[in-house]
Structures are given as structure tokens and as C-alpha cells.
Design an enzyme around this catalytic site. Structure first.
Site, PDB file in Angstrom:
ATOM      1  N   ASN A 112     -53.424 -39.198 -25.336  1.00 29.42           N
ATOM      2  CA  ASN A 112     -52.500 -39.393 -26.452  1.00 29.42           C
ATOM      3  C   ASN A 112     -51.039 -39.106 -26.106  1.00 29.42           C
ATOM      4  OD1 ASN A 112     -52.757 -36.655 -26.314  1.00 29.42           O
ATOM      5  ND2 ASN A 112     -53.527 -36.369 -28.392  1.00 29.42           N
ATOM      6  N   HIS A 115     -47.955 -33.815 -25.481  1.00 31.05           N
ATOM      7  CA  HIS A 115     -48.335 -32.522 -26.056  1.00 31.05           C
ATOM      8  C   HIS A 115     -47.102 -31.905 -26.689  1.00 31.05           C
ATOM      9  CE1 HIS A 115     -49.870 -28.345 -26.240  1.00 31.05           C
ATOM     10  NE2 HIS A 115     -48.636 -28.026 -25.881  1.00 31.05           N
TER      11      HIS A 115
END
Ligand code: CDP
Ligand code: MG
Length: 144
Positions: A112, A115
Site C-alpha cells: 500500500n 507508511h
């Protein structure tokens, strides 16, 4: 002003999205106070994600986070921790608000793209995981 830690993850580095993500972070008003392109060892990834030890995705997450280079960033901005969480969007890009970094660049819930620290306490811990006090202070422009 507040600091937070961002990590451009291996998928985004591999996919050539680091520049676009950095550009977005600057456009959102973050100042880059420290940056390091590095590759995490398995113990380092384990320490960074220690809160997730025992979760079903923990081993895969460590493999992913050690699979290639990452770009660690100490970022400064007013309300940096909460604001960066808004800018990155939900963990799963399918749930992330349109226009957020994860909606734009993440592949899936694991890969994804980025962070971000989730609290001021974790921001302090994570910034100091990557950067020394000297590194952070030397780069503050106002010191010349
Ligand atoms: O990164 P964020 O704080 O949004 O999510 P997290 O719940 O703290 O999880 C840390 C990271 O573990 C995520 O960013 C994903 O890369 C990974 N993860 C996963 O692979 N599968 C999940 N079900 C949850 C998280
Ligand atoms: Mg988290």
C-alpha cells in the site's frame, strides 16, 4: 511544529512512484527534515511493526517490507501525524478516500505504497528508529 515518520514502501519505490509521492507530500506542506534510502533487515522490519507480532499478516508484511529498498522520511508540519494519516488514506486502497496517496498508488492492502506513524508517541519512536538527533537538527534550515 510536529514531526512524523513516513516510509515510501518497496512497491512504490519499485513502481517508480517515489518522486510523485514526495511531490505530493511537499504540496501538502510537509518539510523534509531527513531522508534515507535503505533496505530493512528482517529484525528491523520486525521491530518497526512489533505491535503487529502474532497477527496473521505479520510474516508476510516483514517479507514485503524487506523485499526491496524503502525511503524513510522525517517530515515536519503543523499537526503532522494526524494530517499525514489523512493524506495517505485507509490501509486498504479499496477503502481509501479518492485522491489519497494510497487510493492513487497502492496495489492492495499489503502493498500500500506508504507508511505513516499513527500517534505522536509512535512518531517519536519511529523517527528515532531511522534518524539521529544530529541528523534531524543539522537539516533545519533556520540554523543556516
Ligand atoms: O499502515 P496502517 O497503519 O494503515 O495499517 P496497520 O494496520 O498498522 O498495518 C501495517 C501494515 O501491515 C499495513 O500498512 C499493510 O502493509 C500491512 N497489513 C496487511 O498486509 N494486511 C492487513 N490486514 C493489515 C495490514
Ligand atoms: Mg499502523
Amino acid at each position: 511544529m510536529e514531526y512524523t515518520l513516513a516510509i515510501i514502501k518497496p512497491d512504490a519505490i519499485q513502481g517508480g512512484k517515489a518522486g510523485l509521492i514526495l511531490n505530493r507530500l511537499e504540496e501538502e506542506g510537509f518539510r523534509i527534515r531527513a531522508a534515507r534510502l535503505t533496505r530493512l533487515t528482517e529484525p528491523e522490519a520486525g521491530e518497526l511493526y512489533a505491535v503487529h507480532r502474532g497477527r496473521p499478516f505479520y510474516e508476510a508484511l516483514k517479507r514485503f517490507m524487506t523485499s526491496g529498498p524503502i525511503l524513510a522520511l522525517a517530515l515536519e508540519r503543523e499537526d503532522a501525524v494526524a494530517y499525514l494519516r489523512k493524506v495517505i488514506g485507509a490501509t486498504d486502497p479499496a477503502q481509501a478516500e479518492r485522491g489519497t496517496i494510497r487510493a492513487l498508488y497502492a496495489e492492495n492492502k499489503e502493498r500500500n505504497a506508504i507508511h505513516a506513524s499513527d500517534s505522536e508517541e509512535n512518531a517519536r519512536r519511529e523517527v528515532s528508529f531511522f534518524f539521529s538527533v544530529q541528523e534531524l537538527l543539522w537539516t533545519v534550515e533556520e540554523r543556516g
